[in-house]
Design a protein around this motif. Structure first.
Motif, PDB file in Angstrom:
ATOM      1  N   ASP A 139      -8.454  14.498 -11.242  1.00  0.00           N
ATOM      2  CA  ASP A 139      -8.200  14.113  -9.793  1.00  0.00           C
ATOM      3  C   ASP A 139      -7.934  13.128  -8.858  1.00  0.00           C
ATOM      4  O   ASP A 139      -7.821  13.216  -7.182  1.00  0.00           O
ATOM      5  CB  ASP A 139      -9.638  14.998  -8.736  1.00  0.00           C
ATOM      6  CG  ASP A 139      -9.639  16.173  -9.180  1.00  0.00           C
ATOM      7  OD1 ASP A 139      -8.916  16.847  -9.988  1.00  0.00           O
ATOM      8  OD2 ASP A 139     -11.120  17.288  -9.782  1.00  0.00           O
ATOM      9  N   TYR A 140      -7.905  12.114  -8.712  1.00  0.00           N
ATOM     10  CA  TYR A 140      -7.358  10.802  -8.590  1.00  0.00           C
ATOM     11  C   TYR A 140      -5.527  11.375  -8.271  1.00  0.00           C
ATOM     12  O   TYR A 140      -4.584  12.256  -8.701  1.00  0.00           O
ATOM     13  CB  TYR A 140      -7.286   9.835  -9.666  1.00  0.00           C
ATOM     14  CG  TYR A 140      -8.585   9.392  -9.870  1.00  0.00           C
ATOM     15  CD1 TYR A 140      -9.897   9.579  -9.597  1.00  0.00           C
ATOM     16  CD2 TYR A 140      -9.317   7.901 -10.581  1.00  0.00           C
ATOM     17  CE1 TYR A 140     -11.675   9.171  -9.169  1.00  0.00           C
ATOM     18  CE2 TYR A 140     -10.061   7.754 -10.415  1.00  0.00           C
ATOM     19  CZ  TYR A 140     -11.544   8.119 -10.171  1.00  0.00           C
ATOM     20  OH  TYR A 140     -12.107   7.887  -9.969  1.00  0.00           O
ATOM     21  N   THR A 141      -5.777  10.749  -6.753  1.00  0.00           N
ATOM     22  CA  THR A 141      -3.760  10.483  -6.782  1.00  0.00           C
ATOM     23  C   THR A 141      -3.624   9.409  -7.842  1.00  0.00           C
ATOM     24  O   THR A 141      -4.020   8.901  -8.689  1.00  0.00           O
ATOM     25  CB  THR A 141      -3.913   9.970  -5.411  1.00  0.00           C
ATOM     26  OG1 THR A 141      -4.097   8.565  -5.284  1.00  0.00           O
ATOM     27  CG2 THR A 141      -4.693  11.143  -4.712  1.00  0.00           C
ATOM     28  N   LEU A 142      -2.045   8.779  -7.544  1.00  0.00           N
ATOM     29  CA  LEU A 142      -1.599   8.092  -8.794  1.00  0.00           C
ATOM     30  C   LEU A 142      -1.875   6.714  -7.984  1.00  0.00           C
ATOM     31  O   LEU A 142      -1.926   5.797  -9.120  1.00  0.00           O
ATOM     32  CB  LEU A 142       0.280   8.233  -8.056  1.00  0.00           C
ATOM     33  CG  LEU A 142       1.105   7.499  -9.120  1.00  0.00           C
ATOM     34  CD1 LEU A 142       0.728   7.362 -11.109  1.00  0.00           C
ATOM     35  CD2 LEU A 142       2.763   7.408  -9.063  1.00  0.00           C
ATOM     36  N   ALA A 143      -2.180   6.505  -7.085  1.00  0.00           N
ATOM     37  CA  ALA A 143      -3.162   5.240  -6.730  1.00  0.00           C
ATOM     38  C   ALA A 143      -4.041   4.373  -6.884  1.00  0.00           C
ATOM     39  O   ALA A 143      -4.072   3.594  -7.197  1.00  0.00           O
ATOM     40  CB  ALA A 143      -2.465   5.275  -4.630  1.00  0.00           C
ATOM     41  N   GLN A 144      -4.452   6.250  -6.970  1.00  0.00           N
ATOM     42  CA  GLN A 144      -5.839   5.814  -7.216  1.00  0.00           C
ATOM     43  C   GLN A 144      -5.960   5.244  -8.913  1.00  0.00           C
ATOM     44  O   GLN A 144      -7.160   4.690  -9.269  1.00  0.00           O
ATOM     45  CB  GLN A 144      -6.379   7.011  -7.075  1.00  0.00           C
ATOM     46  CG  GLN A 144      -7.103   7.034  -5.572  1.00  0.00           C
ATOM     47  CD  GLN A 144      -8.432   8.321  -5.482  1.00  0.00           C
ATOM     48  OE1 GLN A 144      -7.839   9.331  -5.562  1.00  0.00           O
ATOM     49  NE2 GLN A 144      -8.977   8.323  -4.427  1.00  0.00           N
ATOM     50  N   VAL A 145      -5.386   6.273  -9.639  1.00  0.00           N
ATOM     51  CA  VAL A 145      -5.636   6.160 -10.518  1.00  0.00           C
ATOM     52  C   VAL A 145      -4.892   4.363 -10.944  1.00  0.00           C
ATOM     53  O   VAL A 145      -5.096   3.557 -12.014  1.00  0.00           O
ATOM     54  CB  VAL A 145      -4.497   6.723 -11.848  1.00  0.00           C
ATOM     55  CG1 VAL A 145      -3.371   6.262 -13.301  1.00  0.00           C
ATOM     56  CG2 VAL A 145      -4.975   7.812 -11.893  1.00  0.00           C
ATOM     57  N   ARG A 146      -3.673   4.146 -10.690  1.00  0.00           N
ATOM     58  CA  ARG A 146      -3.445   2.825 -10.808  1.00  0.00           C
ATOM     59  C   ARG A 146      -4.432   1.228 -10.352  1.00  0.00           C
ATOM     60  O   ARG A 146      -4.366   0.878 -10.859  1.00  0.00           O
ATOM     61  CB  ARG A 146      -1.883   1.884 -10.032  1.00  0.00           C
ATOM     62  CG  ARG A 146      -0.455   3.155  -9.990  1.00  0.00           C
ATOM     63  CD  ARG A 146       0.437   2.780  -9.633  1.00  0.00           C
ATOM     64  NE  ARG A 146       1.706   3.531 -10.059  1.00  0.00           N
ATOM     65  CZ  ARG A 146       3.199   3.880  -9.712  1.00  0.00           C
ATOM     66  NH1 ARG A 146       2.892   3.731  -7.728  1.00  0.00           N
ATOM     67  NH2 ARG A 146       3.827   3.910  -9.818  1.00  0.00           N
ATOM     68  N   GLY A 147      -5.317   2.001  -9.736  1.00  0.00           N
ATOM     69  CA  GLY A 147      -6.221   0.838  -9.019  1.00  0.00           C
ATOM     70  C   GLY A 147      -7.081   0.943  -9.771  1.00  0.00           C
ATOM     71  O   GLY A 147      -7.918  -0.311 -10.317  1.00  0.00           O
ATOM     72  N   PHE A 148      -7.781   1.892 -10.616  1.00  0.00           N
ATOM     73  CA  PHE A 148      -8.462   2.471 -11.892  1.00  0.00           C
ATOM     74  C   PHE A 148      -8.011   1.313 -13.272  1.00  0.00           C
ATOM     75  O   PHE A 148      -8.636   0.530 -13.337  1.00  0.00           O
ATOM     76  CB  PHE A 148      -8.623   3.928 -11.896  1.00  0.00           C
ATOM     77  CG  PHE A 148      -9.609   4.246 -13.508  1.00  0.00           C
ATOM     78  CD1 PHE A 148     -11.287   3.806 -12.806  1.00  0.00           C
ATOM     79  CD2 PHE A 148      -9.012   4.663 -14.536  1.00  0.00           C
ATOM     80  CE1 PHE A 148     -11.614   4.304 -14.001  1.00  0.00           C
ATOM     81  CE2 PHE A 148     -10.029   4.570 -15.241  1.00  0.00           C
ATOM     82  CZ  PHE A 148     -11.558   4.756 -14.807  1.00  0.00           C
TER      83      PHE A 148
END
Length: 60
Positions: A6-15
């Motif tokens: 459910d993460y956004t692309l920005a959240q995935v990159r941060g992860f």
């Protein structure tokens, strides 16, 4: 980790960045322990192992 779906692309990159940072820190600690093991005498190695064991079992 089903939450990551459910993460956004920005959240995935941060992860991914946070995971890489965590991995690098772990690798640095491992390299340090290996260096101690190869250069130290048995007593120093035992002391280091005791400290690591204490930290791993929350006795520190």
């Amino acid at each position: 980790m089903p939450d990551i779906l459910d993460y956004t692309l920005a959240q995935v990159r941060g992860f991914v960045v946070a995971t890489a940072r965590t991995d690098a820190a772990r690798d640095a600690r491992l390299l340090s322990v290996i260096a101690i093991g190869t250069r130290s005498d048995a007593r120093q190695l035992d002391q280091t192992l005791d400290r690591l064991t204490d930290k791993a079992t929350d006795r520190a």
